[in-house]
Design a protein around this motif. Sequence first.
Motif, PDB file in Angstrom:
ATOM      1  N   GLU A  32     -10.261  -8.324   6.442  1.00 45.87           N
ATOM      2  CA  GLU A  32     -10.779  -7.333   5.492  1.00 45.87           C
ATOM      3  C   GLU A  32      -9.739  -6.943   4.442  1.00 45.87           C
ATOM      4  OE1 GLU A  32     -13.926  -5.035   8.471  1.00 45.87           O
ATOM      5  OE2 GLU A  32     -12.174  -3.953   7.746  1.00 45.87           O
ATOM      6  N   GLU A  33      -8.494  -6.773   4.877  1.00 50.12           N
ATOM      7  CA  GLU A  33      -7.471  -6.272   3.959  1.00 50.12           C
ATOM      8  C   GLU A  33      -6.907  -7.336   3.027  1.00 50.12           C
ATOM      9  OE1 GLU A  33      -5.971  -2.361   6.434  1.00 50.12           O
ATOM     10  OE2 GLU A  33      -4.546  -3.993   6.177  1.00 50.12           O
TER      11      GLU A  33
ATOM     12  N   GLN B 142      -7.734  -5.305  -0.386  1.00 49.21           N
ATOM     13  CA  GLN B 142      -8.846  -4.381  -0.160  1.00 49.21           C
ATOM     14  C   GLN B 142      -8.503  -3.071  -0.882  1.00 49.21           C
ATOM     15  OE1 GLN B 142      -9.523  -3.380   3.967  1.00 49.21           O
ATOM     16  NE2 GLN B 142     -11.642  -2.783   3.604  1.00 49.21           N
ATOM     17  N   THR B 143      -8.883  -2.990  -2.149  1.00 46.67           N
ATOM     18  CA  THR B 143      -8.473  -1.867  -2.996  1.00 46.67           C
ATOM     19  C   THR B 143      -9.033  -0.527  -2.532  1.00 46.67           C
ATOM     20  OG1 THR B 143     -10.253  -2.431  -4.522  1.00 46.67           O
ATOM     21  CG2 THR B 143      -8.063  -3.270  -5.064  1.00 46.67           C
ATOM     22  N   ASN B 144     -10.215  -0.518  -1.899  1.00 44.97           N
ATOM     23  CA  ASN B 144     -10.761   0.766  -1.427  1.00 44.97           C
ATOM     24  C   ASN B 144      -9.969   1.325  -0.245  1.00 44.97           C
ATOM     25  OD1 ASN B 144     -11.740  -1.187   0.387  1.00 44.97           O
ATOM     26  ND2 ASN B 144     -13.631  -0.063   0.775  1.00 44.97           N
ATOM     27  N   GLU B 145      -9.031   0.535   0.294  1.00 45.97           N
ATOM     28  CA  GLU B 145      -8.115   1.006   1.337  1.00 45.97           C
ATOM     29  C   GLU B 145      -6.725   1.294   0.748  1.00 45.97           C
ATOM     30  OE1 GLU B 145      -8.309   1.585   4.757  1.00 45.97           O
ATOM     31  OE2 GLU B 145     -10.482   1.424   4.608  1.00 45.97           O
ATOM     32  N   GLY B 146      -6.626   1.293  -0.581  1.00 45.97           N
ATOM     33  CA  GLY B 146      -5.358   1.613  -1.236  1.00 45.97           C
ATOM     34  C   GLY B 146      -4.386   0.454  -1.319  1.00 45.97           C
TER      35      GLY B 146
ATOM     36  N   THR C 120      -2.792  -2.604  -3.057  1.00 45.06           N
ATOM     37  CA  THR C 120      -2.710  -3.063  -4.451  1.00 45.06           C
ATOM     38  C   THR C 120      -2.261  -4.515  -4.579  1.00 45.06           C
ATOM     39  OG1 THR C 120      -0.497  -2.103  -4.620  1.00 45.06           O
ATOM     40  CG2 THR C 120      -2.332  -0.741  -5.391  1.00 45.06           C
TER      41      THR C 120
ATOM     42  N   ARG D  15       0.860  -1.186   0.000  1.00 41.67           N
ATOM     43  CA  ARG D  15       0.000   0.000   0.000  1.00 41.67           C
ATOM     44  C   ARG D  15       0.899   1.239   0.000  1.00 41.67           C
ATOM     45  NH1 ARG D  15      -4.641   0.130   4.269  1.00 41.67           N
ATOM     46  NH2 ARG D  15      -3.051  -0.806   5.544  1.00 41.67           N
TER      47      ARG D  15
END
Length: 193
Positions: free
Chosen positions: A115-116, A162-166, A168, A88
């Motif tokens: 989640e991540e 978890q792409t919405n948390e940046g 990749t 990230r």
Amino acid sequence: MHTIFVGDKPIYLTTEVDKEKDFKVFLLKSVDLPKVIRMLNRTDLKSVYLVGKKEHKLLKNFLKKLPNVIAGGGKVYNREGKVLFIYRNNKWDLPKGKTEKKESIEETAIREVEEETKVSGLEITRPLPTTYHIFKRNGRYKIKITYWFEMKTDYDGKLKPQTNEGITKVKWLSEKKIKKAMENSYANIKLLV
């Protein structure tokens, strides 16, 4: 002594200091912490020492100086002994995140890892050292206190960032690959690894 990071530069909390070399010393009681943070960010100063009188009160007194954000995270091992990492903000990191209402720090750590990364079946095996770092959000400095736990899992399914948390990438890294990843990680993660 306690260590709090501003980027990769440490602020040391201590009761005594040798002669100054490539660092500055301030009294913990009266320090202008935002000024010290800016100095670390904008100069080639390597570190700062904040001196207090009583060892057992150093951290407590420091944490009163800025708002605190409490987080939990995990250093997760799979059956092959590889460790779970996220990528990230162009750096390798361990999965972690902020606590939510009424959950224990252990519940936070497990939820955030799940989640991540989408890894499940997590079991905490032992607590790891707590890390501290200062960050800026919405123009204000805050101290993130991260409680870390060593975990294990038999999960062998697909990893999903978890792409919405940046995030990749999510990867299981071997010891050799961890060494390489630590060349591009955060100082507090290097301490844990």
